[in-house]
Design a protein around this motif. Structure first.
Motif, PDB file in Angstrom:
ATOM      1  N   SER A  93       0.834  -1.203   0.000  1.00 31.09           N
ATOM      2  CA  SER A  93       0.000   0.000   0.000  1.00 31.09           C
ATOM      3  C   SER A  93       0.871   1.256   0.000  1.00 31.09           C
ATOM      4  O   SER A  93       0.651   2.176  -0.789  1.00 31.09           O
ATOM      5  N   GLU A  94       1.866   1.280   0.864  1.00 33.69           N
ATOM      6  CA  GLU A  94       2.770   2.445   0.958  1.00 33.69           C
ATOM      7  C   GLU A  94       3.580   2.655  -0.329  1.00 33.69           C
ATOM      8  O   GLU A  94       3.913   3.776  -0.676  1.00 33.69           O
ATOM      9  N   MET A  95       3.892   1.561  -1.018  1.00 32.10           N
ATOM     10  CA  MET A  95       4.717   1.646  -2.221  1.00 32.10           C
ATOM     11  C   MET A  95       3.894   1.890  -3.490  1.00 32.10           C
ATOM     12  O   MET A  95       4.454   2.024  -4.570  1.00 32.10           O
ATOM     13  N   GLY A  96       2.568   1.932  -3.374  1.00 30.53           N
ATOM     14  CA  GLY A  96       1.728   2.208  -4.533  1.00 30.53           C
ATOM     15  C   GLY A  96       1.118   0.980  -5.183  1.00 30.53           C
ATOM     16  O   GLY A  96       0.483   1.075  -6.231  1.00 30.53           O
ATOM     17  N   TYR A  97       1.288  -0.187  -4.569  1.00 30.11           N
ATOM     18  CA  TYR A  97       0.761  -1.435  -5.123  1.00 30.11           C
ATOM     19  C   TYR A  97      -0.484  -1.908  -4.372  1.00 30.11           C
ATOM     20  O   TYR A  97      -0.862  -3.068  -4.469  1.00 30.11           O
ATOM     21  N   GLY A  98      -1.121  -1.017  -3.636  1.00 33.90           N
ATOM     22  CA  GLY A  98      -2.200  -1.413  -2.742  1.00 33.90           C
ATOM     23  C   GLY A  98      -3.601  -1.410  -3.321  1.00 33.90           C
ATOM     24  O   GLY A  98      -4.556  -1.639  -2.583  1.00 33.90           O
ATOM     25  N   ASP A  99      -3.764  -1.155  -4.600  1.00 35.46           N
ATOM     26  CA  ASP A  99      -5.108  -1.186  -5.180  1.00 35.46           C
ATOM     27  C   ASP A  99      -5.721  -2.560  -4.930  1.00 35.46           C
ATOM     28  O   ASP A  99      -5.089  -3.580  -5.209  1.00 35.46           O
ATOM     29  N   PRO A 100      -6.946  -2.600  -4.406  1.00 32.66           N
ATOM     30  CA  PRO A 100      -7.556  -3.898  -4.082  1.00 32.66           C
ATOM     31  C   PRO A 100      -7.769  -4.808  -5.289  1.00 32.66           C
ATOM     32  O   PRO A 100      -8.011  -5.998  -5.122  1.00 32.66           O
ATOM     33  N   ARG A 101      -7.633  -4.277  -6.519  1.00 33.64           N
ATOM     34  CA  ARG A 101      -7.804  -5.098  -7.729  1.00 33.64           C
ATOM     35  C   ARG A 101      -6.474  -5.549  -8.323  1.00 33.64           C
ATOM     36  O   ARG A 101      -6.443  -6.238  -9.337  1.00 33.64           O
ATOM     37  N   GLN A 102      -5.363  -5.166  -7.697  1.00 32.87           N
ATOM     38  CA  GLN A 102      -4.024  -5.518  -8.184  1.00 32.87           C
ATOM     39  C   GLN A 102      -3.795  -7.032  -8.044  1.00 32.87           C
ATOM     40  O   GLN A 102      -4.018  -7.599  -6.978  1.00 32.87           O
ATOM     41  N   PRO A 103      -3.364  -7.716  -9.122  1.00 37.02           N
ATOM     42  CA  PRO A 103      -3.059  -9.146  -8.982  1.00 37.02           C
ATOM     43  C   PRO A 103      -1.862  -9.338  -8.049  1.00 37.02           C
ATOM     44  O   PRO A 103      -0.919  -8.544  -8.068  1.00 37.02           O
ATOM     45  N   LEU A 104      -1.929 -10.391  -7.230  1.00 35.55           N
ATOM     46  CA  LEU A 104      -0.921 -10.549  -6.189  1.00 35.55           C
ATOM     47  C   LEU A 104      -0.727 -12.020  -5.846  1.00 35.55           C
ATOM     48  O   LEU A 104      -1.697 -12.764  -5.678  1.00 35.55           O
ATOM     49  N   LEU A 105       0.526 -12.412  -5.753  1.00 30.65           N
ATOM     50  CA  LEU A 105       0.901 -13.743  -5.276  1.00 30.65           C
ATOM     51  C   LEU A 105       1.856 -13.562  -4.103  1.00 30.65           C
ATOM     52  O   LEU A 105       2.809 -12.775  -4.202  1.00 30.65           O
ATOM     53  N   ILE A 106       1.600 -14.268  -3.010  1.00 32.81           N
ATOM     54  CA  ILE A 106       2.511 -14.248  -1.866  1.00 32.81           C
ATOM     55  C   ILE A 106       2.870 -15.689  -1.528  1.00 32.81           C
ATOM     56  O   ILE A 106       1.995 -16.518  -1.288  1.00 32.81           O
ATOM     57  N   TYR A 107       4.173 -15.959  -1.545  1.00 29.99           N
ATOM     58  CA  TYR A 107       4.689 -17.291  -1.252  1.00 29.99           C
ATOM     59  C   TYR A 107       5.439 -17.259   0.075  1.00 29.99           C
ATOM     60  O   TYR A 107       6.211 -16.333   0.333  1.00 29.99           O
ATOM     61  N   GLY A 108       5.240 -18.273   0.892  1.00 30.36           N
ATOM     62  CA  GLY A 108       6.023 -18.451   2.106  1.00 30.36           C
ATOM     63  C   GLY A 108       7.126 -19.455   1.825  1.00 30.36           C
ATOM     64  O   GLY A 108       6.861 -20.535   1.296  1.00 30.36           O
ATOM     65  N   HIS A 109       8.376 -19.089   2.158  1.00 29.28           N
ATOM     66  CA  HIS A 109       9.517 -19.974   1.908  1.00 29.28           C
ATOM     67  C   HIS A 109      10.004 -20.576   3.217  1.00 29.28           C
ATOM     68  O   HIS A 109      10.048 -19.900   4.242  1.00 29.28           O
ATOM     69  N   HIS A 110      10.397 -21.845   3.149  1.00 32.83           N
ATOM     70  CA  HIS A 110      10.879 -22.577   4.320  1.00 32.83           C
ATOM     71  C   HIS A 110      12.288 -23.116   4.085  1.00 32.83           C
ATOM     72  O   HIS A 110      12.690 -24.080   4.705  1.00 32.83           O
ATOM     73  N   ASP A 111      13.028 -22.500   3.178  1.00 35.62           N
ATOM     74  CA  ASP A 111      14.334 -23.035   2.794  1.00 35.62           C
ATOM     75  C   ASP A 111      15.507 -22.401   3.530  1.00 35.62           C
ATOM     76  O   ASP A 111      16.661 -22.699   3.229  1.00 35.62           O
ATOM     77  N   THR A 112      15.234 -21.521   4.479  1.00 34.28           N
ATOM     78  CA  THR A 112      16.289 -20.947   5.316  1.00 34.28           C
ATOM     79  C   THR A 112      15.797 -20.978   6.761  1.00 34.28           C
ATOM     80  O   THR A 112      14.642 -21.299   7.034  1.00 34.28           O
ATOM     81  N   SER A 113      16.673 -20.582   7.674  1.00 32.60           N
ATOM     82  CA  SER A 113      16.269 -20.552   9.085  1.00 32.60           C
ATOM     83  C   SER A 113      15.456 -19.302   9.421  1.00 32.60           C
ATOM     84  O   SER A 113      14.963 -19.170  10.533  1.00 32.60           O
ATOM     85  N   ASN A 114      15.319 -18.402   8.464  1.00 34.83           N
ATOM     86  CA  ASN A 114      14.538 -17.175   8.665  1.00 34.83           C
ATOM     87  C   ASN A 114      13.205 -17.272   7.928  1.00 34.83           C
ATOM     88  O   ASN A 114      13.187 -17.594   6.737  1.00 34.83           O
ATOM     89  N   ASN A 115      12.108 -16.975   8.628  1.00 33.85           N
ATOM     90  CA  ASN A 115      10.821 -16.891   7.938  1.00 33.85           C
ATOM     91  C   ASN A 115      10.907 -15.782   6.902  1.00 33.85           C
ATOM     92  O   ASN A 115      11.372 -14.677   7.209  1.00 33.85           O
ATOM     93  N   HIS A 116      10.479 -16.064   5.707  1.00 37.00           N
ATOM     94  CA  HIS A 116      10.441 -15.026   4.679  1.00 37.00           C
ATOM     95  C   HIS A 116       9.385 -15.349   3.636  1.00 37.00           C
ATOM     96  O   HIS A 116       8.995 -16.493   3.454  1.00 37.00           O
ATOM     97  N   ILE A 117       8.922 -14.278   3.009  1.00 30.96           N
ATOM     98  CA  ILE A 117       7.910 -14.399   1.967  1.00 30.96           C
ATOM     99  C   ILE A 117       8.418 -13.733   0.692  1.00 30.96           C
ATOM    100  O   ILE A 117       9.281 -12.855   0.742  1.00 30.96           O
ATOM    101  N   HIS A 118       7.877 -14.195  -0.418  1.00 28.75           N
ATOM    102  CA  HIS A 118       8.140 -13.569  -1.716  1.00 28.75           C
ATOM    103  C   HIS A 118       6.810 -13.067  -2.259  1.00 28.75           C
ATOM    104  O   HIS A 118       5.800 -13.771  -2.186  1.00 28.75           O
ATOM    105  N   ILE A 119       6.831 -11.884  -2.799  1.00 27.73           N
ATOM    106  CA  ILE A 119       5.643 -11.241  -3.348  1.00 27.73           C
ATOM    107  C   ILE A 119       5.883 -11.021  -4.835  1.00 27.73           C
ATOM    108  O   ILE A 119       6.940 -10.517  -5.229  1.00 27.73           O
ATOM    109  N   VAL A 120       4.903 -11.390  -5.645  1.00 26.28           N
ATOM    110  CA  VAL A 120       4.991 -11.173  -7.084  1.00 26.28           C
ATOM    111  C   VAL A 120       3.729 -10.447  -7.525  1.00 26.28           C
ATOM    112  O   VAL A 120       2.617 -10.872  -7.227  1.00 26.28           O
ATOM    113  N   THR A 121       3.925  -9.337  -8.221  1.00 22.45           N
ATOM    114  CA  THR A 121       2.809  -8.589  -8.791  1.00 22.45           C
ATOM    115  C   THR A 121       3.316  -7.849 -10.023  1.00 22.45           C
ATOM    116  O   THR A 121       4.461  -8.016 -10.439  1.00 22.45           O
ATOM    117  N   SER A 122       2.471  -7.012 -10.577  1.00 18.90           N
ATOM    118  CA  SER A 122       2.800  -6.261 -11.790  1.00 18.90           C
ATOM    119  C   SER A 122       3.098  -4.808 -11.454  1.00 18.90           C
ATOM    120  O   SER A 122       2.521  -4.248 -10.530  1.00 18.90           O
TER     121      SER A 122
END
Length: 181
Positions: A93-122
């Motif tokens: 939202s703060e970066m300008g990608y917060g439109d509720p109609r924006q396509p969005l994928l959020i992945y949770g990764h478990h391949d390191t000891s740190n919780n992290h997510i990856h976000i993909v959009t246009s």
């Protein structure tokens, strides 16, 4: 908390990257939004996700690399995946990608000891306009600091004040004091 803007592309290669991790069992798709018929029909494959984002982004032919790929990572499991998703939505939202109609994928990764997510959009918004990306990396750091309540200038002043309470005779000694603070 670290927010890292990753490589952009015109082919949405981040979808393939994340979906490969899913197939290996080291990641999972946590959230999918605004993929219209794909969600309704359940026809969700790496190819259909990537093709949808390419088609969606083609509404603005002036933008070459339309993929926005971001990783948000915390220390160990300081934040749960649900908390990271909430932070991601604030960030977007703060970066300008917060439109509720924006396509969005959020992945949770478990391949390191740190919780992290990856976000993909246009980088194209639902109206077909380019999402502002000027000074994107600097703004990104300011946004994540704001969300986390980090005030870098105050922290630096505090560290300097703490370090000046010690006595030192050389620059090397002072550097060691600063590092320990």
């Amino acid at each position: 908390m670290i927010a890292t803007i990753l490589k952009s592309s015109s082919t949405f290669s981040a979808v393939d990257y994340n979906e490969r991790k899913v197939s290996k069992g080291t990641a999972e798709l946590l959230e999918i939004k605004n993929f219209d018929l794909l969600e309704k029909t359940g026809n969700i494959t790496p190819t259909t996700l990537r093709d949808y984002l390419v088609r969606y982004s083609s509404q603005n032919e002036n933008i070459k690399n339309t993929q926005f790929h971001l990783a948000i990572s915390c220390k160990k499991n300081e934040y749960s995946y649900d908390e990271l998703i909430k932070i991601a939505h604030q960030y977007l939202s703060e970066m300008g990608y917060g439109d509720p109609r924006q396509p969005l994928l959020i992945y949770g990764h478990h391949d390191t000891s740190n919780n992290h997510i990856h976000i993909v959009t246009s980088r194209v918004n639902p109206q077909g306009r380019k999402i502002v990306h000027d000074n994107e990396r600097r703004r990104s750091q300011a946004v994540i600091n704001k969300i986390m309540g980090v005030k870098p200038k105050q922290e630096v002043k505090s560290i300097i004040q703490q370090s000046l309470a010690y006595s030192f005779e050389t620059l090397g000694q002072y550097q060691a004091i600063l590092e320990s603070c």
